[in-house]
Motif scaffolding. Structure first.
Motif, PDB file in Angstrom:
ATOM      1  N   ASP A 136       0.826  -1.203   0.000  1.00 10.14           N
ATOM      2  CA  ASP A 136       0.000   0.000   0.000  1.00 10.14           C
ATOM      3  C   ASP A 136       0.860   1.252   0.000  1.00 10.14           C
ATOM      4  O   ASP A 136       0.578   2.227  -0.702  1.00 10.14           O
ATOM      5  CB  ASP A 136      -0.928   0.006   1.218  1.00 10.14           C
ATOM      6  N   HIS A 149      -4.433   6.808   4.868  1.00 11.71           N
ATOM      7  CA  HIS A 149      -5.461   6.449   5.833  1.00 11.71           C
ATOM      8  C   HIS A 149      -5.451   7.431   6.987  1.00 11.71           C
ATOM      9  O   HIS A 149      -5.425   7.059   8.152  1.00 11.71           O
ATOM     10  CB  HIS A 149      -5.253   5.025   6.329  1.00 11.71           C
ATOM     11  N   ALA A 156      -7.319  -2.486   5.233  1.00 11.31           N
ATOM     12  CA  ALA A 156      -7.300  -1.739   3.979  1.00 11.31           C
ATOM     13  C   ALA A 156      -7.068  -2.650   2.801  1.00 11.31           C
ATOM     14  O   ALA A 156      -7.743  -2.580   1.788  1.00 11.31           O
ATOM     15  CB  ALA A 156      -6.204  -0.663   4.033  1.00 11.31           C
ATOM     16  N   THR A 199     -12.682  -0.282  -0.998  1.00 15.19           N
ATOM     17  CA  THR A 199     -12.361   0.539   0.147  1.00 15.19           C
ATOM     18  C   THR A 199     -13.143   1.830   0.141  1.00 15.19           C
ATOM     19  O   THR A 199     -13.089   2.620  -0.781  1.00 15.19           O
ATOM     20  CB  THR A 199     -10.849   0.855   0.152  1.00 15.19           C
ATOM     21  N   GLY A 200     -13.832   2.034   1.225  1.00 13.15           N
ATOM     22  CA  GLY A 200     -14.560   3.270   1.394  1.00 13.15           C
ATOM     23  C   GLY A 200     -15.831   3.365   0.583  1.00 13.15           C
ATOM     24  O   GLY A 200     -16.505   4.376   0.618  1.00 13.15           O
ATOM     25  N   ARG A 204     -14.158  -4.717   9.097  1.00  8.84           N
ATOM     26  CA  ARG A 204     -14.616  -4.030   7.901  1.00  8.84           C
ATOM     27  C   ARG A 204     -16.120  -4.160   7.818  1.00  8.84           C
ATOM     28  O   ARG A 204     -16.664  -5.271   7.835  1.00  8.84           O
ATOM     29  CB  ARG A 204     -13.966  -4.613   6.646  1.00  8.84           C
ATOM     30  N   GLU A 261     -13.512   0.870   7.541  1.00 15.27           N
ATOM     31  CA  GLU A 261     -12.511   0.012   8.171  1.00 15.27           C
ATOM     32  C   GLU A 261     -12.190   0.531   9.559  1.00 15.27           C
ATOM     33  O   GLU A 261     -11.738   1.662   9.724  1.00 15.27           O
ATOM     34  CB  GLU A 261     -11.268  -0.052   7.284  1.00 15.27           C
ATOM     35  N   ASN A 301      -9.576   4.089   7.223  1.00 17.66           N
ATOM     36  CA  ASN A 301      -9.696   4.691   5.888  1.00 17.66           C
ATOM     37  C   ASN A 301     -10.415   6.033   5.963  1.00 17.66           C
ATOM     38  O   ASN A 301     -11.245   6.379   5.124  1.00 17.66           O
ATOM     39  CB  ASN A 301     -10.383   3.745   4.908  1.00 17.66           C
ATOM     40  N   ASP A 326     -10.797   8.388   2.897  1.00 16.35           N
ATOM     41  CA  ASP A 326     -11.727   8.039   1.828  1.00 16.35           C
ATOM     42  C   ASP A 326     -13.160   8.479   2.137  1.00 16.35           C
ATOM     43  O   ASP A 326     -14.053   8.259   1.322  1.00 16.35           O
ATOM     44  CB  ASP A 326     -11.725   6.522   1.605  1.00 16.35           C
TER      45      ASP A 326
END
Length: 719
Positions: A500, A515, A549, A555-556, A631, A637, A693, A696
Motif C-alpha cells: 500500500d 489512511h 485496507a 475501500t470506502g 470491515r 474500516e 480509511n 476516503d
C-alpha cells in the motif's frame, strides 16, 4: 539545543546533522516512504529543524530512541546518499548497518523454534534465489522444445539431431550444466566468503581436463571404468597421487556445491585467523584451493553421487517388493531430493528401466510430486493476483508456465517454495493424495522418458489414472496454499502494508492511498510496520490497519447506516468499552495522536469487557488479543486497539473470544482484558477506536470528553 542542527549542504548531510551526527546513529534502514533511525540518544534529534527541511514531509519520534523521517517516494535515494557520506564510514560507536543487515537481524528475531532449520532453508533459498532469471529463461526454452516434441516436430533425443537443435540445446544446458558453479558462487556469498573462490573450487571438477578422464574411451592413463548394473550407468575411477578417485559428471549437481561451500567457509575463516591481514589476499585463497579441490574431488563429490546412486538402488528394490508403498513414497521423497540435486541418478534409473524392461515405473508417481509442486505455485499466483504483488505474480507465472508446459520444477522450488516454509507442508499433502491414487489404482508406467508436464500426459499408461492422480495433486496443493496462504497472518499484513505504501508513493502520496486526514501531513507509509519481525506495538498497529485496507475490495465504497444508503448516509460507531472518552490528541502514543491510523477516540476503560463497535467482518485478530480490525459491509474500516505497547504482554491477560474471518454484530464480545495486569505491566490501558480509511470518507466525527458505556455512540462516519 541540538549542536548538529541542519544548515547548509545536501539533504543527506542536513539529515545526518539533524539526528545528532553519525556517532548518534546505532542503525539506519528505510521502508517505502520513511527513513528509520535507531539512535543512541533520541533527544539529540532536532525535530523542528528536520521538519523544516525541503524534501522532508515530517518526522515521527518514537519510544526506545527510534526516530522516523518521512521522505516519500524518494526515500531510497536519500538513504543511499546518507550511507555514501564519508562521515558514515568513520566515527561513531559502530558503523551503521546496511539496510539488508538491519532487516535480516529483525527477521532473525522472529524465526521459528528450530534455528538450524531456519538457517538451512535460508541457505538453500539465498543460494538459488539470484538464479531465478536464468532458470526461468532456460525452463521456458525447455518448455518450448517440449511443445514442439509433443507435436512431433523434433526429437530431442535423436542421435542425428541437426546443428540447429544441438545449438538450441546448448542455450538451456548452459544454465543446467553450469548450475553448480552458480550455486557455489551464491552459497559462498551467503556465508560471507570470497564467492569466486567457491566457484573456482567447483569449476576444478568441471573443466575439460577433468571431463576428459570420464568414460571408457578415455585415453588418460590410470583411468578405469565399470558399469553399474542397477543404474545402467558407467562409473569410472582414476589413480591420482597414488589414491583412487571416483570420477563423476557434476553438471547440474547442486548437493555437491552446497556441501562444499559449507566446508570451505569453515576452512576459509580459519585461515583468515591464521594469516595476518596483509598477506591474506594471497595465502587464504591459495591454501583454500590447495585443500578444498582435492577434498571435493575425492570426498564431497563422490559422497553426493553415492547418496543419489544408493537412493536409486533402494527405490528399485522397493518397487519390486512393495509397489503400493513405492507409489506413495516417490512423490513424498522428491520434494527433498530435487533441491539438493539428488534426483539425477533416478533419471538414469528411469532410462535404464526403459532400455531393459521396456517401461519405467518411477515417472508415474513422480508426476504426482511435479503437479503438486505446480499446484502450490498456482496457489501463490492466485494470491499474488488477489493481493496485487507484481513481483511475485511475475515469478509465479513464469514458474507455472515452465512447470505445466516444460515439466521443470526448479523455478517453482528455488524461486518460491524454499523461500516460504508454509508451502512445503501443503505441497506434501498434494503429493500424498496423488501418490495414493497411483498406488491404489494399480500404478502408472511410461514407455519413454519425458518431462512430466501437461503436454506429456498421453505418454503415461493408464492415461486416465495418471490424469486423475496429477489433477488431484495439483488442485489439492493449490487449494491448500490459496486458502491458508504462504505467509502467516502477520507477514501478510506486513506485506500488504508495504504494498500500500509503495502504491501510494508511486501515485505521489495521493489521498486515496492514505489512511488519515491530509492535514496531518502523514502519508500511507506511516501504516507500514517497522523492520520485519520487530516486536513493537506500532508494527502490529500497522499490520492491523493495513490488513483491513488491503482486504477491502471496495475501500470506502458505501459506509451506510442500518437504515439508509447513498451519499451522506451516517454510520455510528459504538464505544467498545465502558469508560471516559477522550480525543486522540490526549493519547500518549504518537502514532494514534498523529492520526496516522485514522480519526477516532480513545477510551480510558473502567471495565475489561471489549465489544465490537460495529457490525462487519473481523479481518484481523492479533494473536496477542490486543487489536482487532473490522470491515463493515459498506467498506468502513475500523480498528479497536486495547492499550499502548500491550503487544509486549504476548497475550497475557487477554482472553480472546473471536477469530479472524468471523462476522460480528455491534455489541458482540471481542475480548475480556485483565486491566490490572495491563497496568501492572506499566502499559497505558486506553482503548483506541479509529477509522483507518478516514481519508476516503467525507467526515469522521469523534464525540469525546464524556463518560460512556459500551454501546454508546462515540464516532459518526459520513461519506
Amino acid at each position: 539545543m541540538n549542536t548538529h542542527a541542519p544548515g547548509t549542504g545536501t539533504l543527506a548531510e542536513q539529515i545526518l546533522r539533524g539526528v545528532g551526527g553519525p556517532k548518534n546513529i546505532e542503525s539506519l534502514t528505510h521502508c517505502a516512504t520513511r527513513l528509520r533511525f535507531q539512535l543512541h540518544d533520541g533527544s539529540k534529534a532536532d525535530k523542528a529543524a528536520l521538519d523544516s527541511l525541503k524534501g522532508v514531509m515530517g518526522t515521527v519520534p518514537q519510544s526506545g530512541d527510534r526516530f522516523q523521517i518521512v521522505i516519500g517516494g524518494a526515500v531510497a535515494g536519500v538513504y543511499a546518499d546518507i550511507m555514501a557520506l564519508p562521515a558514515m564510514k568513520a566515527g561513531g560507536t559502530s558503523r551503521p548497518r546496511t539496510d539488508a543487515e538491519v532487516k535480516a537481524a529483525a527477521r532473525a528475531r522472529s524465526r521459528g523454534r528450530y534455528a538450524w532449520l531456519d538457517n538451512f532453508f535460508e541457505y538453500l533459498s539465498d543460494s538459488f534465489r539470484p538464479l531465478m532469471g536464468v532458470l526461468l529463461g532456460a525452463s521456458l526454452l525447455i518448455a518450448a522444445t517440449s511443445v514442439l516434441e509433443a507435436f512431433g516436430y523434433i526429437d530431442t533425443r535423436a542421435a542425428d539431431k541437426s546443428a540447429t537443435w544441438v545449438f538450441v540445446d546448448a542455450m538451456w544446458r548452459s544454465v543446467m550444466f553450469f548450475l553448480p558453479l552458480m550455486v557455489a558462487y551464491n552459497a559462498a556469498r551467503k556465508l560471507r566468503i570470497d564467492p569466486w573462490l567457491g566457484a573456482t573450487v567447483m569449476a576444478a571438477v568441471m573443466t575439460p581436463n577433468y571431463l576428459s578422464m570420464l568414460g571408457s574411451a578415455s585415453k588418460v592413463p590410470g583411468v578405469s571404468c565399470v558399469t553399474n548394473e542397477t543404474l545402467g550407468a558407467e562409473q569410472c575411477t582414476a589413480k591420482v597421487f597414488g589414491l583412487t578417485m571416483q570420477l563423476n559428471d557434476y553438471g547440474g549437481q547442486v548437493f555437491v556445491p552446497l556441501v562444499m561451500v559449507a566446508v570451505l567457509a569453515l576452512l576459509y575463516k580459519g585461515l583468515q585467523r591464521v594469516f595476518p591481514d596483509n598477506i591474506q589476499l594471497v595465502f587464504v585463497p591459495f591454501f583454500s584451493m590447495l585443500i578444498m579441490i582435492p577434498v571435493t574431488a575425492f570426498l564431497i563429490g563422490p559422497i553426493g553421487i553415492w547418496a543419489g546412486n544408493g537412493l536409486g538402488s533402494g527405490l528399485a528394490w522397493l518397487n519390486g517388493n512393495a509397489p503400493i508403498v513405492f507409489a506413495i513414497i516417490i512423490p513424498l521423497l522428491y520434494p527433498f531430493l530435487v533441491p539438493l540435486g539428488l534426483h539425477w541418478p533416478l533419471n538414469a534409473l528411469m532410462l535404464q528401466n526403459i532400455s531393459t524392461i521396456g517401461y519405467d515405473f518411477i515417472q508415474g508417481p513422480m508426476g504426482a510430486w511435479n503437479f503438486a509442486c505446480f499446484g502450490a505455485t498456482a496457489g501463490v499466483l492466485l494470491l499474488s493476483i488477489r493481493h496485487r504483488e507484481k513481483e511475485m505474480r511475475q515469478t509465479a507465472l513464469g514458474a507455472l508456465a515452465a512447470g505445466l508446459l516444460g515439466g521443470v520444477s526448479e523455478p517453482s522450488l528455488y524461486g518460491i517454495h524454499l523461500r516460504f516454509k508454509r508451502i512445503y507442508p501443503r505441497m506434501l499433502v498434494g503429493c500424498l493424495v496423488g501418490g495414493l491414487i497411483v498406488g491404489a489404482l494399480g500404478g502408472v508406467d511410461a514407455k519413454v522418458f519425458a518431462f512430466t508436464s501437461v503436454l506429456t500426459i498421453p505418454v503415461f499408461s493408464p492415461m486416465g489414472i495418471y490424469g486423475i492422480a496429477v489433477a488431484a495433486a495439483f488442485f489439492t496443493a493449490m487449494a491448500l496454499v490459496y486458502f491458508s496462504d504462504y505467509l502467516t497472518p502477520e507477514q501478510r499484513a506486513e506485506v500488504n502494508a508495504e504494498r500500500d505504501a509503495a502504491e501510494a508513493a508511486a501515485r505521489g502520496g495521493t489521498a486515496a492511498a492514505e489512511h488519515e486526514p491530509a492535514t496531518t501531513g502523514v502519508t500511507a507509509g506511516d501504516r507500514e510496520p517497522v523492520a520485519a519481525g520487530a516486536a513493537t506495538d506500532d508494527r502490529v498497529l500497522a499490520a492491523v490497519g493495513a490488513t483491513t485496507a488491503g482486504a477491502s475490495s471496495g475501500t470506502g465504497a458505501g459506509a451506510r447506516s442500518a437504515g439508509g444508503s447513498g451519499a451522506g448516509a451516517a454510520l455510528e460507531l459504538l464505544a467498545p468499552v465502558t469508560g471516559r472518552a477522550m480525543s486522540l490528541d490526549e493519547v500518549t502514543d504518537p502514532v494514534f495522536a498523529s492520526r496516522a491510523l485514522g480519526e477516532g477516540v480513545g477510551i480510558e476503560p473502567s471495565d475489561g469487557r471489549v465489544v465490537s463497535p460495529v457490525g462487519g467482518e473481523l479481518i484481523t485478530v492479533a494473536d496477542t488479543g490486543h487489536a482487532f480490525g473490522i470491515r463493515t459491509p459498506g467498506g468502513v474500516e475500523v480498528l479497536v486497539h486495547i492499550g499502548i505497547d500491550t503487544v509486549r504482554m504476548a497475550g497475557k491477560g487477554f482472553d480472546v473470544r473471536v477469530e479472524a474471518g468471523r462476522k460480528v454484530s455491534a455489541g458482540d464480545l471481542l475480548v475480556e482484558v485483565d486491566l490490572d495486569a495491563v497496568r501492572a505491566a506499566k502499559h497505558p490501558a486506553v482503548t483506541l477506536l479509529t477509522v483507518t480509511n478516514t481519508a476516503d470518507l467525507a467526515s469522521v466525527e469523534p464525540l469525546a470528553g464524556r463518560d460512556v458505556t459500551a454501546g454508546t455512540p462515540v464516532v459518526t462516519v459520513r461519506r
